[in-house]
Design a protein around this motif. Structure first.
Motif, mmCIF file in Angstrom:
data_model
loop_
_atom_site.group_PDB
_atom_site.id
_atom_site.type_symbol
_atom_site.label_atom_id
_atom_site.label_comp_id
_atom_site.label_asym_id
_atom_site.label_seq_id
_atom_site.Cartn_x
_atom_site.Cartn_y
_atom_site.Cartn_z
ATOM 1 N N CYS A 71 0.852 -1.088 0.014
ATOM 2 C CA CYS A 71 0.109 -0.294 -0.013
ATOM 3 C C CYS A 71 0.755 1.168 -0.043
ATOM 4 C CB CYS A 71 -1.058 0.164 1.226
ATOM 5 S SG CYS A 71 -1.705 1.477 1.374
ATOM 6 N N PRO A 72 0.489 2.083 -1.141
ATOM 7 C CA PRO A 72 1.363 3.373 -1.013
ATOM 8 C C PRO A 72 1.254 4.211 -0.170
ATOM 9 C CG PRO A 72 -0.089 3.286 -2.872
ATOM 10 C CD PRO A 72 -0.313 1.971 -2.127
ATOM 11 N N SER A 73 -0.052 4.238 0.637
ATOM 12 C CA SER A 73 -0.496 5.544 1.514
ATOM 13 C C SER A 73 -0.743 4.835 2.781
ATOM 14 C CB SER A 73 -1.687 5.873 0.835
ATOM 15 O OG SER A 73 -2.806 4.917 1.308
ATOM 16 N N GLU A 74 0.173 3.841 3.256
ATOM 17 C CA GLU A 74 0.057 3.361 4.608
ATOM 18 C C GLU A 74 -1.529 3.226 5.384
ATOM 19 O OE1 GLU A 74 4.688 4.351 5.603
ATOM 20 O OE2 GLU A 74 3.198 5.361 6.663
ATOM 21 N N ALA A 75 -2.181 2.886 4.376
ATOM 22 C CA ALA A 75 -3.883 2.655 4.801
ATOM 23 C C ALA A 75 -3.952 1.317 5.626
ATOM 24 C CB ALA A 75 -4.585 3.091 3.719
ATOM 25 N N ILE A 76 -3.238 0.315 5.491
ATOM 26 C CA ILE A 76 -3.149 -1.002 5.946
ATOM 27 C C ILE A 76 -2.279 -1.229 7.245
ATOM 28 C CG2 ILE A 76 -3.263 -3.375 5.582
ATOM 29 C CD1 ILE A 76 -3.706 -2.666 2.610
ATOM 30 N N SER A 77 -2.836 -1.409 8.417
ATOM 31 C CA SER A 77 -1.996 -1.996 9.346
ATOM 32 C C SER A 77 -2.481 -3.309 10.176
ATOM 33 C CB SER A 77 -1.989 -0.626 10.551
ATOM 34 O OG SER A 77 -3.427 -0.384 10.976
ATOM 35 N N LYS A 78 -1.644 -3.640 11.064
ATOM 36 C CA LYS A 78 -1.976 -4.887 11.746
ATOM 37 C C LYS A 78 -1.824 -4.592 13.044
ATOM 38 C CE LYS A 78 0.100 -9.608 11.945
ATOM 39 N NZ LYS A 78 -1.026 -10.313 11.826
ATOM 40 N N ARG A 79 -3.265 -4.803 13.977
ATOM 41 C CA ARG A 79 -3.214 -4.378 15.377
ATOM 42 C C ARG A 79 -2.378 -5.194 16.214
ATOM 43 N NH1 ARG A 79 -9.230 -3.787 17.065
ATOM 44 N NH2 ARG A 79 -9.030 -5.609 18.037
ATOM 45 N N VAL A 80 -1.563 -4.428 16.894
ATOM 46 C CA VAL A 80 -0.506 -5.022 17.969
ATOM 47 C C VAL A 80 -1.295 -6.080 19.037
ATOM 48 C CG1 VAL A 80 1.116 -4.425 19.729
ATOM 49 C CG2 VAL A 80 0.921 -2.917 17.715
ATOM 50 N N SER A 81 -2.643 -5.642 19.282
ATOM 51 C CA SER A 81 -3.135 -6.487 20.422
ATOM 52 C C SER A 81 -3.554 -8.020 19.662
ATOM 53 C CB SER A 81 -4.384 -5.935 20.961
ATOM 54 O OG SER A 81 -5.188 -5.688 19.962
ATOM 55 N N ASP A 82 -3.960 -8.195 18.695
ATOM 56 C CA ASP A 82 -4.554 -9.228 18.416
ATOM 57 C C ASP A 82 -4.066 -9.736 16.756
ATOM 58 O OD1 ASP A 82 -7.844 -7.934 18.038
ATOM 59 O OD2 ASP A 82 -5.870 -7.833 16.601
ATOM 60 N N GLY A 83 -3.209 -9.127 16.150
ATOM 61 C CA GLY A 83 -2.637 -9.151 14.771
ATOM 62 C C GLY A 83 -3.771 -9.069 13.685
ATOM 63 N N ILE A 84 -4.843 -8.601 13.824
ATOM 64 C CA ILE A 84 -5.916 -8.541 12.979
ATOM 65 C C ILE A 84 -5.381 -7.212 12.143
ATOM 66 C CG2 ILE A 84 -8.332 -7.813 12.203
ATOM 67 C CD1 ILE A 84 -8.927 -9.410 14.969
ATOM 68 N N VAL A 85 -5.622 -7.304 10.746
ATOM 69 C CA VAL A 85 -4.848 -6.559 9.704
ATOM 70 C C VAL A 85 -6.328 -5.587 9.179
ATOM 71 C CG1 VAL A 85 -4.255 -6.367 7.299
ATOM 72 C CG2 VAL A 85 -3.406 -8.213 8.789
ATOM 73 N N VAL A 86 -6.157 -4.522 9.606
ATOM 74 C CA VAL A 86 -7.062 -3.182 9.456
ATOM 75 C C VAL A 86 -6.750 -2.534 8.238
ATOM 76 C CG1 VAL A 86 -8.175 -3.833 11.579
ATOM 77 C CG2 VAL A 86 -6.647 -2.084 11.129
ATOM 78 N N VAL A 87 -7.854 -1.741 7.489
ATOM 79 C CA VAL A 87 -7.708 -0.621 6.707
ATOM 80 C C VAL A 87 -8.264 0.402 7.315
ATOM 81 C CG1 VAL A 87 -9.592 -1.433 5.236
ATOM 82 C CG2 VAL A 87 -7.793 -0.160 4.278
#
Ligand code: SF4
Ligand code: SF4
Length: 190
Positions: A71-87
């Motif tokens: 992703c070129p705009s860093e819109a996707i991340s991985k939650r530290v608490s449970d590893g769920i990938v969110v946008v």
């Protein structure tokens, strides 16, 4: 962090699509072209030696998500608490502005989804994290009449079902460390 994972019992799935429809309904997804849960039919052989199975694909919440790296705009991340990938839809450039939608191209399981609207923002399965936060099971898990789905910490799923990451129709690169466990349907299953 206790990575959340997905379990699929391919020997139980009848391909009824209840999970996919329940997900669409619960999350109020567009009817056209958006499926956070995908159901694929796998057919091999000819009668009388036919093999038929189904593959249920939500998001595998990969340990090293290819979509996030692309992703070129860093819109996707991985939650530290449970590893769920969110946008983050506000950070997502949208289908037209992002041109090649690299997140979708990077995901072999085609998990990133785009609605039919102009410059649609990427959307995807998030393991029903609001429901998880309330101590409830995700809606697909609750809806499946065959009890073929489960979502829990990956460690708990591996303790319960082993750690098989092979099943008919599964093409996701294991090098991305998808948080998934299968009970695969063997080709000679009767
Ligand atoms: S976990 Fe929730 S968001 Fe993901 S496929 Fe199942 S119902 Fe849909
Ligand atoms: S609801 Fe259950 S049996 Fe039906 S397609 Fe989904 S996983 Fe398979």
């Amino acid at each position: 962090m206790s990575q959340m994972g997905f379990y699929f019992d391919q020997t139980r799935c009848t391909g009824c699509h209840t999970c996919r429809v329940a997900c669409k309904d619960w999350h109020d997804l567009q009817s056209e072209g958006v499926n956070w849960m995908q159901i694929e039919t796998i057919e091999k052989g000819t009668f009388p030696h036919l093999f038929l199975a189904f593959m249920a694909t939500p998001c595998y919440q990969c340990e090293t998500p290819a979509c996030m790296a692309a992703c070129p705009s860093e819109a996707i991340s991985k939650r530290v608490s449970d590893g769920i990938v969110v946008v983050d839809p506000d950070a997502c450039l949208g289908r037209e502005k992002c041109e090649k939608t690299p997140c979708l191209k990077a995901c072999r399981s085609r998990v990133p989804q785009f609605g039919p609207e102009e410059n649609a923002k990427m959307q995807k399965c998030d393991f029903c994290l609001e429901r998880l936060d309330q101590g409830k099971q995700p809606i697909c898990v609750e809806a499946c009449p065959m009890f073929a789905l489960e979502i829990d910490t990956l460690t708990a799923l591996q303790k319960k079902y082993g750690s098989s990451q092979e099943a008919a129709g599964f093409r996701h690169p294991v090098k991305l460390k998808p948080a998934v466990v299968f009970t695969p349907k063997p080709e000679n299953y009767s």
